[in-house]
Design an enzyme around this catalytic site. Structure first.
Site, PDB file in Angstrom:
ATOM      1  N   SER A 107       8.187  -7.004  -8.217  1.00  0.00           N
ATOM      2  CA  SER A 107       8.830  -5.695  -8.869  1.00  0.00           C
ATOM      3  C   SER A 107      10.066  -5.954  -9.494  1.00  0.00           C
ATOM      4  O   SER A 107      10.241  -5.217 -10.355  1.00  0.00           O
ATOM      5  CB  SER A 107       8.642  -4.538  -7.881  1.00  0.00           C
ATOM      6  OG  SER A 107       9.739  -4.897  -6.796  1.00  0.00           O
ATOM      7  N   LYS A 146       2.269   4.249  -7.871  1.00  0.00           N
ATOM      8  CA  LYS A 146       2.921   3.749  -9.114  1.00  0.00           C
ATOM      9  C   LYS A 146       1.720   3.776 -10.278  1.00  0.00           C
ATOM     10  O   LYS A 146       1.677   4.984 -10.613  1.00  0.00           O
ATOM     11  CB  LYS A 146       3.218   2.007  -8.470  1.00  0.00           C
ATOM     12  CG  LYS A 146       4.294   1.996  -7.794  1.00  0.00           C
ATOM     13  CD  LYS A 146       4.378   0.543  -7.207  1.00  0.00           C
ATOM     14  CE  LYS A 146       5.614   0.433  -6.198  1.00  0.00           C
ATOM     15  NZ  LYS A 146       5.614   1.247  -4.970  1.00  0.00           N
ATOM     16  N   ASP A 156       0.167  -8.025  -1.425  1.00  0.00           N
ATOM     17  CA  ASP A 156       1.094  -6.697  -1.683  1.00  0.00           C
ATOM     18  C   ASP A 156       0.708  -6.464  -3.290  1.00  0.00           C
ATOM     19  O   ASP A 156       1.484  -6.977  -4.011  1.00  0.00           O
ATOM     20  CB  ASP A 156       2.388  -6.509  -1.456  1.00  0.00           C
ATOM     21  CG  ASP A 156       2.946  -5.129  -1.582  1.00  0.00           C
ATOM     22  OD1 ASP A 156       2.343  -4.438  -2.336  1.00  0.00           O
ATOM     23  OD2 ASP A 156       3.719  -4.822  -0.800  1.00  0.00           O
ATOM     24  N   GLU A 181       3.683 -10.896  -2.816  1.00  0.00           N
ATOM     25  CA  GLU A 181       3.373  -9.956  -3.767  1.00  0.00           C
ATOM     26  C   GLU A 181       2.422 -10.486  -5.032  1.00  0.00           C
ATOM     27  O   GLU A 181       2.920 -11.588  -5.340  1.00  0.00           O
ATOM     28  CB  GLU A 181       4.485  -9.132  -4.310  1.00  0.00           C
ATOM     29  CG  GLU A 181       5.503  -8.566  -3.301  1.00  0.00           C
ATOM     30  CD  GLU A 181       6.586  -7.742  -3.816  1.00  0.00           C
ATOM     31  OE1 GLU A 181       6.577  -7.202  -4.969  1.00  0.00           O
ATOM     32  OE2 GLU A 181       7.751  -7.793  -3.367  1.00  0.00           O
ATOM     33  N   ASN A 198       7.655   3.575 -11.936  1.00  0.00           N
ATOM     34  CA  ASN A 198       6.496   2.793 -11.930  1.00  0.00           C
ATOM     35  C   ASN A 198       5.272   3.444 -12.287  1.00  0.00           C
ATOM     36  O   ASN A 198       4.451   3.010 -11.961  1.00  0.00           O
ATOM     37  CB  ASN A 198       6.462   2.298 -10.542  1.00  0.00           C
ATOM     38  CG  ASN A 198       7.704   1.499 -10.086  1.00  0.00           C
ATOM     39  OD1 ASN A 198       8.211   0.641 -10.672  1.00  0.00           O
ATOM     40  ND2 ASN A 198       8.101   1.567  -8.830  1.00  0.00           N
ATOM     41  N   HIS A 254       8.797  -8.071  -0.720  1.00  0.00           N
ATOM     42  CA  HIS A 254       9.536  -6.533  -0.531  1.00  0.00           C
ATOM     43  C   HIS A 254      10.198  -6.435   0.782  1.00  0.00           C
ATOM     44  O   HIS A 254       9.919  -7.076   1.928  1.00  0.00           O
ATOM     45  CB  HIS A 254       8.497  -5.653  -0.735  1.00  0.00           C
ATOM     46  CG  HIS A 254       9.320  -4.100  -0.798  1.00  0.00           C
ATOM     47  ND1 HIS A 254       9.209  -3.401  -0.092  1.00  0.00           N
ATOM     48  CD2 HIS A 254       9.537  -3.514  -2.196  1.00  0.00           C
ATOM     49  CE1 HIS A 254       9.831  -2.109  -0.573  1.00  0.00           C
ATOM     50  NE2 HIS A 254       9.923  -2.415  -1.810  1.00  0.00           N
ATOM     51  N   HIS A 266       2.360  -3.674  -7.553  1.00  0.00           N
ATOM     52  CA  HIS A 266       2.515  -3.387  -9.115  1.00  0.00           C
ATOM     53  C   HIS A 266       1.385  -3.940  -9.803  1.00  0.00           C
ATOM     54  O   HIS A 266       1.682  -3.968 -11.107  1.00  0.00           O
ATOM     55  CB  HIS A 266       3.945  -4.027  -9.385  1.00  0.00           C
ATOM     56  CG  HIS A 266       5.138  -3.450  -8.420  1.00  0.00           C
ATOM     57  ND1 HIS A 266       5.788  -2.283  -9.129  1.00  0.00           N
ATOM     58  CD2 HIS A 266       5.509  -3.807  -7.497  1.00  0.00           C
ATOM     59  CE1 HIS A 266       6.824  -1.847  -8.576  1.00  0.00           C
ATOM     60  NE2 HIS A 266       6.765  -2.676  -7.459  1.00  0.00           N
TER      61      HIS A 266
END
Length: 374
Positions: free
Chosen positions: A170, A228, A195, A166, A33, A120, A198
């Site tokens: 991911s 990440k 979140d 998110e 990542n 997640h 990413h």
């Protein structure tokens, strides 16, 4: 105590193609990542070296509420609050711990957490510790979120709603409908927990993430992981001061954990400076994504990716792991992802684009992938 139950369960995992092993880094990086290639950035490394030279300790020596609170932690949190345009921030050791703290602490008894079904694992674990009730909406389905909230109110629910997603998923590489979710949250006087694991560094002005357009809203809390695209370690919870103060006083994962190294706070602070001025890196990553469209997605019939994450769903666990092994043997570090990380029947190769590879690597991976997929 007999070890037979463990041996039996491990054998069952192996028979289903789900036994995990730690394997060393090898081959061209299509797994990490480290999207902007900052994990080995010399400027971040120099910031840490300078801190060591001036006597910043490696260890924190205790939890933040004991003697573990260092000036470097507070400096990072002040910088993060200013950078992400929020009232306050709180630095924790990693994103998993931060999500555990958020969901176990902020939603109260009588409240309702409405989370995306693909959110997640750390959120699921935090929800299990929460006093609030929780339901899971269909992935990226705004109507499903709305229906669950309406049902809660119709059944007499009086507590606050906490909408959790998110910003960039991911394992699928797709993005949450943040604008619509923000409107839904405003309609129901709900909190929005985002979140950005990413998205931070890769998207938004100065790399502030996909939620940058929601800066400063009183009902938005964002989580920005540092391990990440930022290339270091840790996580920053950013939001209204009242919620950060409450976490400091009530979040057990924060209160009872040894504080992160002050040196990592220095690294994260330097990483914020790096992502803020990394437009050229973001442009290069976008170009790499276009290379992947031509070399990987179009030949394999995959949709055009919206992000740096490209899933190639193969379905069967064993087939997926065999394909991953073949790619690794050919010199490409692509990992197979199986349940429970992804839903049953959707085992996949997760192709992660980063600046640790270039156009020639993407083209070469596409050539091998076409053979492996067949």
């Amino acid at each position: 105590m007999s070890s037979e139950p463990f041996r039996t369960q491990l054998a069952a995992l192996e028979s289903r193609g789900r036994l995990r092993h730690l394997i060393p880094r090898a081959g061209r990086d299509f797994a990490s990542n480290d999207y902007l290639g900052l994990a080995s950035d010399p400027m971040i490394g120099q910031a840490v070296a300078d801190a060591v030279a001036r006597g910043v300790p490696v260890g924190s020596g205790g939890s933040r509420l004991l003697r573990g609170n260092a000036p470097e932690h507070e400096g990072l949190e002040a910088k993060a609050a200013e950078f992400f345009r929020t009232q306050a921030s709180l630095f924790l050791a990693n994103g998993f711990l931060a999500n555990m703290a958020l969901f176990a602490t902020l939603p109260q008894r009588g409240d309702l957490i409405v989370a995306d079904e693909l959110i997640h694992a750390s959120v699921h674990d935090g929800v299990r510790l929460s006093k609030a009730s929780a339901v899971f909406a269909r992935h990226n389905d705004l109507q499903s979120f709305a229906d669950l909230i309406t049902a809660f109110r119709a059944e007499g629910g009086k507590g606050r709603i906490w909408i959790a997603v998110e910003t960039l998923y991911s394992m699928d590489g797709d993005m949450a409908p943040l604008g619509d979710l923000a409107k839904l949250a405003a309609t129901h006087d709900a909190m929005l927990l985002l979140d950005e694991a990413h998205g931070t560094g890769v998207f938004g002005p100065g790399g502030r993430g996909l939620s940058a357009g929601l800066d400063g809203l009183h009902n938005v809390i964002t989580l920005h992981t540092c391990g990440k695209a930022m290339g270091v370690e840790g996580a920053l919870i950013c939001g209204p001061r009242i919620h950060i103060d409450y976490l400091i006083n009530r979040a057990r994962p924060f209160i009872f954990s040894t504080a992160p190294s002050p040196l990592m706070a220095v690294a994260a602070s330097a990483a914020i400076d790096r992502i803020e001025t990394a437009d050229n890196r973001r442009d290069r990553l976008a170009t790499l994504r276009q290379d992947a469209v031509e070399a990987i997605c179009a030949p394999l019939g995959l949709p055009r990716p919206r992000s740096q994450i490209i899933p190639l769903i193969l379905g069967e666990d064993a087939r997926t792991m065999a394909a991953a092994a073949a790619l690794q043997e050919a010199g490409f570090d692509v990992r197979g992802i199986r349940p429970p990380t992804v839903p049953a029947g959707t085992s996949r190769l997760r192709i992660s684009l980063s600046l640790n590879v270039g156009r020639a690597d993407v083209i070469a991976l596409g050539d091998v992938l076409r053979r492996v997929a067949r």
